[in-house]
Design a protein around this motif. Structure first.
Motif, PDB file in Angstrom:
ATOM      1  N   GLU A  20     -35.569  90.211 -21.147  1.00 22.31           N
ATOM      2  CA  GLU A  20     -34.883  90.312 -22.455  1.00 22.31           C
ATOM      3  C   GLU A  20     -34.513  91.901 -22.807  1.00 22.31           C
ATOM      4  OE1 GLU A  20     -35.948  87.539 -25.213  1.00 22.31           O
ATOM      5  OE2 GLU A  20     -36.963  86.266 -23.973  1.00 22.31           O
ATOM      6  N   PRO A  32     -36.319  77.916 -22.780  1.00 27.12           N
ATOM      7  CA  PRO A  32     -36.721  78.137 -24.171  1.00 27.12           C
ATOM      8  C   PRO A  32     -37.765  78.940 -24.272  1.00 27.12           C
ATOM      9  CG  PRO A  32     -36.492  75.663 -23.578  1.00 27.12           C
ATOM     10  CD  PRO A  32     -36.557  76.628 -22.246  1.00 27.12           C
ATOM     11  N   ASN A  33     -38.021  79.373 -25.493  1.00 27.66           N
ATOM     12  CA  ASN A  33     -39.297  80.200 -25.757  1.00 27.66           C
ATOM     13  C   ASN A  33     -40.625  79.524 -25.289  1.00 27.66           C
ATOM     14  OD1 ASN A  33     -37.672  80.942 -28.692  1.00 27.66           O
ATOM     15  ND2 ASN A  33     -38.382  82.596 -27.305  1.00 27.66           N
ATOM     16  N   GLY A  34     -41.287  80.278 -24.439  1.00 25.99           N
ATOM     17  CA  GLY A  34     -42.625  79.638 -23.904  1.00 25.99           C
ATOM     18  C   GLY A  34     -42.462  78.829 -22.775  1.00 25.99           C
ATOM     19  N   SER A  35     -41.453  78.780 -22.096  1.00 24.86           N
ATOM     20  CA  SER A  35     -41.051  78.150 -20.795  1.00 24.86           C
ATOM     21  C   SER A  35     -41.524  78.654 -19.706  1.00 24.86           C
ATOM     22  CB  SER A  35     -39.783  77.953 -20.768  1.00 24.86           C
ATOM     23  OG  SER A  35     -38.939  78.940 -20.738  1.00 24.86           O
ATOM     24  N   LYS A  56     -40.909  82.310 -18.436  1.00 24.36           N
ATOM     25  CA  LYS A  56     -40.226  83.417 -17.884  1.00 24.36           C
ATOM     26  C   LYS A  56     -41.000  84.650 -17.715  1.00 24.36           C
ATOM     27  CE  LYS A  56     -37.199  83.220 -21.143  1.00 24.36           C
ATOM     28  NZ  LYS A  56     -37.938  82.192 -21.912  1.00 24.36           N
ATOM     29  N   SER A  57     -41.664  85.068 -18.769  1.00 26.62           N
ATOM     30  CA  SER A  57     -42.537  86.519 -18.725  1.00 26.62           C
ATOM     31  C   SER A  57     -43.774  86.098 -17.803  1.00 26.62           C
ATOM     32  CB  SER A  57     -42.772  86.994 -20.318  1.00 26.62           C
ATOM     33  OG  SER A  57     -41.621  87.389 -20.889  1.00 26.62           O
ATOM     34  N   PHE A  98     -53.627  79.212 -18.081  1.00 27.62           N
ATOM     35  CA  PHE A  98     -54.484  79.898 -18.820  1.00 27.62           C
ATOM     36  C   PHE A  98     -55.435  78.911 -19.438  1.00 27.62           C
ATOM     37  CE2 PHE A  98     -50.206  82.194 -19.107  1.00 27.62           C
ATOM     38  CZ  PHE A  98     -50.555  83.522 -18.725  1.00 27.62           C
ATOM     39  N   ALA A 113     -48.896  77.105 -17.680  1.00 29.06           N
ATOM     40  CA  ALA A 113     -47.753  78.020 -17.976  1.00 29.06           C
ATOM     41  C   ALA A 113     -46.491  78.011 -16.905  1.00 29.06           C
ATOM     42  CB  ALA A 113     -48.087  79.374 -18.301  1.00 29.06           C
ATOM     43  N   GLN A 145     -40.807  93.022 -21.882  1.00 30.77           N
ATOM     44  CA  GLN A 145     -40.074  92.533 -22.855  1.00 30.77           C
ATOM     45  C   GLN A 145     -40.227  93.235 -24.255  1.00 30.77           C
ATOM     46  OE1 GLN A 145     -40.796  88.134 -23.311  1.00 30.77           O
ATOM     47  NE2 GLN A 145     -39.699  87.688 -25.063  1.00 30.77           N
ATOM     48  N   HIS A 179     -31.966  85.482 -23.545  1.00 27.58           N
ATOM     49  CA  HIS A 179     -31.475  84.156 -24.568  1.00 27.58           C
ATOM     50  C   HIS A 179     -29.938  84.309 -24.625  1.00 27.58           C
ATOM     51  CE1 HIS A 179     -35.356  82.363 -24.749  1.00 27.58           C
ATOM     52  NE2 HIS A 179     -35.947  83.477 -25.011  1.00 27.58           N
ATOM     53  N   PHE A 192     -54.174  75.296 -19.969  1.00 33.60           N
ATOM     54  CA  PHE A 192     -52.955  75.181 -20.424  1.00 33.60           C
ATOM     55  C   PHE A 192     -52.061  75.536 -19.116  1.00 33.60           C
ATOM     56  CE2 PHE A 192     -48.830  77.366 -21.636  1.00 33.60           C
ATOM     57  CZ  PHE A 192     -48.217  76.314 -22.323  1.00 33.60           C
TER      58      PHE A 192
HETATM   59  N1  LIG Z   1     -52.274  85.786 -21.533  1.00 31.73           N
HETATM   60  C1  LIG Z   1     -52.074  84.529 -22.160  1.00 31.73           C
HETATM   61  N2  LIG Z   1     -52.921  83.685 -22.332  1.00 31.73           N
HETATM   62  C2  LIG Z   1     -52.921  82.414 -22.787  1.00 31.73           C
HETATM   63  N3  LIG Z   1     -51.562  81.824 -23.114  1.00 31.73           N
HETATM   64  C3  LIG Z   1     -50.479  82.707 -22.438  1.00 31.73           C
HETATM   65  C4  LIG Z   1     -50.591  83.920 -22.008  1.00 31.73           C
HETATM   66  N4  LIG Z   1     -49.423  84.389 -21.623  1.00 31.73           N
HETATM   67  C5  LIG Z   1     -48.581  83.387 -21.844  1.00 31.73           C
HETATM   68  N5  LIG Z   1     -49.195  82.294 -22.445  1.00 31.73           N
HETATM   69  C6  LIG Z   1     -48.582  80.919 -22.933  1.00 31.73           C
HETATM   70  O1  LIG Z   1     -47.905  80.668 -21.798  1.00 31.73           O
HETATM   71  C7  LIG Z   1     -46.519  80.171 -22.004  1.00 31.73           C
HETATM   72  C8  LIG Z   1     -45.684  80.769 -21.592  1.00 31.73           C
HETATM   73  O2  LIG Z   1     -45.226  81.952 -22.033  1.00 31.73           O
HETATM   74  P1  LIG Z   1     -43.965  83.194 -21.700  1.00 31.73           P
HETATM   75  O3  LIG Z   1     -44.396  84.301 -22.261  1.00 31.73           O
HETATM   76  O4  LIG Z   1     -44.196  83.253 -20.120  1.00 31.73           O
HETATM   77  O5  LIG Z   1     -42.728  82.339 -22.064  1.00 31.73           O
HETATM   78  P2  LIG Z   1     -41.159  82.915 -21.974  1.00 31.73           P
HETATM   79  O6  LIG Z   1     -40.410  81.952 -21.436  1.00 31.73           O
HETATM   80  O7  LIG Z   1     -41.324  84.398 -21.635  1.00 31.73           O
HETATM   81  O8  LIG Z   1     -40.988  83.032 -23.630  1.00 31.73           O
HETATM   82  P3  LIG Z   1     -39.989  83.880 -24.459  1.00 31.73           P
HETATM   83  O9  LIG Z   1     -38.693  83.433 -24.168  1.00 31.73           O
HETATM   84  O10 LIG Z   1     -40.214  83.530 -25.847  1.00 31.73           O
HETATM   85  O11 LIG Z   1     -40.451  85.249 -24.155  1.00 31.73           O
HETATM   86  C9  LIG Z   1     -46.503  80.154 -23.595  1.00 31.73           C
HETATM   87  O12 LIG Z   1     -47.037  78.830 -24.186  1.00 31.73           O
HETATM   88  C10 LIG Z   1     -47.516  81.394 -24.195  1.00 31.73           C
HETATM   89  O13 LIG Z   1     -48.219  80.873 -25.198  1.00 31.73           O
END
Ligand SMILES: Nc1ncnc2c1ncn2[C@@H]1O[C@H](COP(=O)(O)OP(=O)(O)OP(=O)(O)O)[C@@H](O)[C@H]1O
Ligand SMILES: [Mg+2]
Length: 244
Positions: free
Chosen positions: A170, A42-45, A47-48, A18, A23, A90, A202, A21
């Protein structure tokens, strides 16, 4: 190689950025037909983001996604659903102006192969509401559902097209212990009919009860993939995920 030995899902070198960054970074994953895989991190790793890439809900990733021997490259989300991959979101986002029942018919009416007959659509929607335990609430508005019922509706919607792979993102977050057990039992029941499931969660007791195999993401990378107890005991996983 015969079809039965071919993985259902093959992900190679999946990456997603992104802006500046990263992801997801070089994710390789294989999944067999009927397998139960837990995906934690962890959050933000990432997965979604991983699910979004598999399902085609975000574009512009690197690497490849192959489902049942065919590339998903360039396929719209509904075409991936026809081919057998369904996901839950989610944050459930049902159509508020439609009834619970109508919400489940949507993927059948608009993503079905060449427009299924109305009777078959309605019958399948009823079957799915029965399966998740929402039959008595079919005529309600999603606005009147509790959190656990919204998760069940989200699962019914995803299951309606009879996926061979369900990715559950989730589905248990924020639920009580007994509600977590209901969703867990439902996912086990779906898996028992041959549907492979990737469960993102989680809640560790649910993850360990469910998973035949466990994958761990940390900061967009896969740091472990294997038998759940062995994975949870590795120092990298303890340090990066459970230890903090
Ligand atoms: N559309 C987007 N634009 C910019 N950054 C994004 C976007 N979608 C996700 N991110 C970033 O990518 C990283 C991974 O996000 P993601 O939602 O995949 O994490 P996750 O593992 O599902 O977390 P959680 O357990 O909190 O659901 C995070 O830092 C998030 O802020
Ligand atoms: Mg997420």
């Amino acid at each position: 190689m015969t079809a039965s030995h071919q993985p259902l899902l093959t992900v190679r070198g999946l990456g997603k950025r992104f802006g500046g960054f990263t992801a997801l970074d070089g994710i390789d994953i294989d999944l067999r037909a009927g397998e139960r895989l837990g995906l934690i991190g962890p959050n933000g790793s990432g997965k979604s983001t991983f699910v979004n890439c598999l399902a085609g809900d975000i574009s512009g990733h690197s690497g490849s996604v192959t489902f049942d021997g065919a590339s998903f490259a360039g396929l719209a989300p509904h075409r991936r659903t026809w081919n057998g991959l369904s996901r839950t979101f989610q944050l459930p986002r049902p159509f508020a102006s439609l009834s619970v029942f109508e919400n489940v018919t949507v993927p059948l009416r608009f993503a079905g192969k060449g427009g299924a007959p109305r009777g078959a659509v309605d019958e399948r929607a009823r079957e799915c509401l029965e399966l998740v335990g929402l039959a008595a609430k079919a005529g309600k508005s999603p606005r009147d559902l509790t959190q656990v019922d919204l998760r069940k509706l989200e699962l019914a919607r995803a299951l309606a097209p009879r996926p061979r792979l369900l990715v559950s993102d989730e589905a248990m977050a924020g639920l009580s212990n007994s509600e977590v057990d209901q969703i867990l039992a439902l996912l086990m029941q779906v898996n028992a009919t041959g549907t492979a499931i990737i469960m993102i969660e989680h809640i560790m007791r649910a993850v360990t009860a469910f998973s035949e195999r466990l994958v761990v993401f940390v900061a967009g990378r896969k740091i472990a993939d294997g038998e759940p107890r062995a994975v949870l005991a590795t120092p990298e996983v303890e340090a990066a995920y459970l230890g903090n």
